[in-house]
Design a protein around this motif. Sequence first.
Motif, PDB file in Angstrom:
ATOM      1  N   ILE A  86      37.207  36.629   4.505  1.00  0.00           N
ATOM      2  CA  ILE A  86      36.683  36.180   5.793  1.00  0.00           C
ATOM      3  C   ILE A  86      37.833  35.688   6.661  1.00  0.00           C
ATOM      4  N   GLY A  87      37.940  36.229   7.840  1.00  0.00           N
ATOM      5  CA  GLY A  87      38.997  35.810   8.760  1.00  0.00           C
ATOM      6  C   GLY A  87      38.987  36.696   9.987  1.00  0.00           C
ATOM      7  N   VAL A  88      39.273  36.119  11.130  1.00  0.00           N
ATOM      8  CA  VAL A  88      39.312  36.891  12.369  1.00  0.00           C
ATOM      9  C   VAL A  88      40.681  37.540  12.496  1.00  0.00           C
ATOM     10  N   VAL A  89      40.705  38.856  12.478  1.00  0.00           N
ATOM     11  CA  VAL A  89      41.956  39.596  12.643  1.00  0.00           C
ATOM     12  C   VAL A  89      41.878  40.352  13.963  1.00  0.00           C
TER      13      VAL A  89
ATOM     14  N   PHE B  50      48.471  39.147  -0.246  1.00  0.00           N
ATOM     15  CA  PHE B  50      49.706  39.390   0.502  1.00  0.00           C
ATOM     16  C   PHE B  50      49.456  40.310   1.695  1.00  0.00           C
ATOM     17  N   ASP B  51      48.694  41.380   1.465  1.00  0.00           N
ATOM     18  CA  ASP B  51      48.389  42.298   2.566  1.00  0.00           C
ATOM     19  C   ASP B  51      47.599  41.597   3.664  1.00  0.00           C
ATOM     20  N   GLU B  52      46.661  40.759   3.255  1.00  0.00           N
ATOM     21  CA  GLU B  52      45.861  40.034   4.241  1.00  0.00           C
ATOM     22  C   GLU B  52      46.707  39.024   4.996  1.00  0.00           C
ATOM     23  N   LEU B  53      47.646  38.381   4.311  1.00  0.00           N
ATOM     24  CA  LEU B  53      48.533  37.425   4.970  1.00  0.00           C
ATOM     25  C   LEU B  53      49.334  38.111   6.073  1.00  0.00           C
ATOM     26  N   LEU B  54      49.860  39.314   5.779  1.00  0.00           N
ATOM     27  CA  LEU B  54      50.631  40.033   6.782  1.00  0.00           C
ATOM     28  C   LEU B  54      49.764  40.391   7.987  1.00  0.00           C
ATOM     29  N   ARG B  55      48.535  40.778   7.753  1.00  0.00           N
ATOM     30  CA  ARG B  55      47.619  41.104   8.857  1.00  0.00           C
ATOM     31  C   ARG B  55      47.349  39.867   9.709  1.00  0.00           C
ATOM     32  N   GLN B  56      47.142  38.733   9.048  1.00  0.00           N
ATOM     33  CA  GLN B  56      46.864  37.502   9.790  1.00  0.00           C
ATOM     34  C   GLN B  56      48.083  37.035  10.580  1.00  0.00           C
ATOM     35  N   LEU B  57      49.266  37.175  10.007  1.00  0.00           N
ATOM     36  CA  LEU B  57      50.487  36.809  10.731  1.00  0.00           C
ATOM     37  C   LEU B  57      50.683  37.708  11.953  1.00  0.00           C
ATOM     38  N   ALA B  58      50.422  39.011  11.797  1.00  0.00           N
ATOM     39  CA  ALA B  58      50.559  39.932  12.921  1.00  0.00           C
ATOM     40  C   ALA B  58      49.571  39.600  14.025  1.00  0.00           C
ATOM     41  N   ALA B  59      48.351  39.227  13.653  1.00  0.00           N
ATOM     42  CA  ALA B  59      47.345  38.848  14.650  1.00  0.00           C
ATOM     43  C   ALA B  59      47.744  37.567  15.361  1.00  0.00           C
ATOM     44  N   ALA B  60      48.235  36.584  14.597  1.00  0.00           N
ATOM     45  CA  ALA B  60      48.662  35.320  15.205  1.00  0.00           C
ATOM     46  C   ALA B  60      49.824  35.542  16.162  1.00  0.00           C
ATOM     47  N   TYR B  61      50.760  36.410  15.779  1.00  0.00           N
ATOM     48  CA  TYR B  61      51.884  36.754  16.650  1.00  0.00           C
ATOM     49  C   TYR B  61      51.379  37.359  17.953  1.00  0.00           C
ATOM     50  N   ALA B  62      50.480  38.324  17.851  1.00  0.00           N
ATOM     51  CA  ALA B  62      49.968  39.007  19.038  1.00  0.00           C
ATOM     52  C   ALA B  62      49.259  38.032  19.973  1.00  0.00           C
TER      53      ALA B  62
ATOM     54  N   VAL C 152      58.288  33.846  -2.831  1.00  0.00           N
ATOM     55  CA  VAL C 152      58.742  34.755  -1.781  1.00  0.00           C
ATOM     56  C   VAL C 152      58.443  34.117  -0.432  1.00  0.00           C
ATOM     57  N   ASP C 153      59.458  34.033   0.427  1.00  0.00           N
ATOM     58  CA  ASP C 153      59.262  33.653   1.818  1.00  0.00           C
ATOM     59  C   ASP C 153      59.081  34.931   2.624  1.00  0.00           C
ATOM     60  N   VAL C 154      57.966  35.049   3.317  1.00  0.00           N
ATOM     61  CA  VAL C 154      57.732  36.218   4.150  1.00  0.00           C
ATOM     62  C   VAL C 154      57.525  35.750   5.582  1.00  0.00           C
ATOM     63  N   SER C 155      58.198  36.415   6.510  1.00  0.00           N
ATOM     64  CA  SER C 155      58.117  36.033   7.917  1.00  0.00           C
ATOM     65  C   SER C 155      57.951  37.270   8.784  1.00  0.00           C
ATOM     66  N   LEU C 156      57.329  37.064   9.927  1.00  0.00           N
ATOM     67  CA  LEU C 156      57.276  38.072  10.980  1.00  0.00           C
ATOM     68  C   LEU C 156      57.910  37.474  12.227  1.00  0.00           C
ATOM     69  N   TYR C 157      58.694  38.276  12.957  1.00  0.00           N
ATOM     70  CA  TYR C 157      59.291  37.767  14.183  1.00  0.00           C
ATOM     71  C   TYR C 157      59.427  38.899  15.191  1.00  0.00           C
ATOM     72  N   GLY C 158      59.603  38.514  16.444  1.00  0.00           N
ATOM     73  CA  GLY C 158      59.835  39.496  17.491  1.00  0.00           C
ATOM     74  C   GLY C 158      60.495  38.850  18.696  1.00  0.00           C
ATOM     75  N   TYR C 159      61.241  39.647  19.457  1.00  0.00           N
ATOM     76  CA  TYR C 159      61.874  39.194  20.698  1.00  0.00           C
ATOM     77  C   TYR C 159      61.120  39.798  21.880  1.00  0.00           C
ATOM     78  N   VAL C 160      60.773  38.953  22.833  1.00  0.00           N
ATOM     79  CA  VAL C 160      60.008  39.416  23.992  1.00  0.00           C
ATOM     80  C   VAL C 160      60.557  38.764  25.261  1.00  0.00           C
ATOM     81  N   ALA C 161      60.196  39.322  26.396  1.00  0.00           N
ATOM     82  CA  ALA C 161      60.559  38.753  27.698  1.00  0.00           C
ATOM     83  C   ALA C 161      59.507  39.174  28.711  1.00  0.00           C
ATOM     84  N   LEU C 162      59.382  38.379  29.760  1.00  0.00           N
ATOM     85  CA  LEU C 162      58.446  38.695  30.829  1.00  0.00           C
ATOM     86  C   LEU C 162      59.132  38.506  32.169  1.00  0.00           C
TER      87      LEU C 162
END
Length: 268
Positions: A8-11, A90-102, A242-252
């Motif tokens: 259960i989680g909003v993705v 782990f797969d779900e964690l990556l999906r949730q991190l990607a959603a939070a990033y977006a 394991v430390d797993v991170s998602l990151y991105g560089y953006v500008a507006l």
Amino acid sequence: MPLLREIIGVVDDRRYFVGSIDRQPLPDAGMSFRIPKIDTLPTVDEQANELAEVDSTQSQISDITVDVKTFAGGNKISRQLIERSDPAYFDELLRQLAAAYAQKVDYWAWLTAAGTAVQDSVSGDYAAITKGIAESFDVMRFTPNVLHVSPTSTQPSPSYSSLLSAVDNDDRPLYAAAAPSNAAGLMTQGSTAGTVAGLQLVVNPNVPNNYAYVYPSAFATFYEQAGSPIRVETRYADDLSVDVSLYGYVALAVKYPTAMRAIRNDGN
């Protein structure tokens, strides 16, 4: 007791505001970049008669500086959870991190742009929207194509909820009308897609309870590093973590700030 595979989680990795404006790849290097900007446009006038001096204005060009921002998030998890969990945590964690990033990037981009918007106030939702269209057009001479709203709003401004419930003098739905001849736009019940006053409707749950905005897509440009968000893992032998991170560089770059109009209904 059985454990079901459903988690259960909003993705929701959609970026509603970012998706409504111009998008370009981020330059390859640097934490800022510059964009040329015309401060004074050249002018053309009629020549009074032969050999008469023509009245014209010299064009002047400067530039704007656009800062690059970093967005990132991560978790530390055990090797056992990665390899032995079912459903796969782990797969779900990556999906949730990607959603939070977006969602965070979308909110930041909207907040940056909305800080430059000019408020147009008039009595009535539809009148406020059409005034915003006219005022926005006057800035860029581009017809606005987006109406950006929150699902609901505590502000005296159109929201998705208020548009769905809008009726005419005979209590017939205006926007969610079954017959387009009765509509000032057309939206389908059960969907956030539609048009209002000829504008593409964008309902953004990443920006709750705020004003509605009218703008042309070209008024701002969102830049992002290709492949974002990027995944990074660091493995530790001493505790099998394991430390797993998602990151991105953006500008507006908000190229035409006042082309974005915040819509206020003074009749509320």
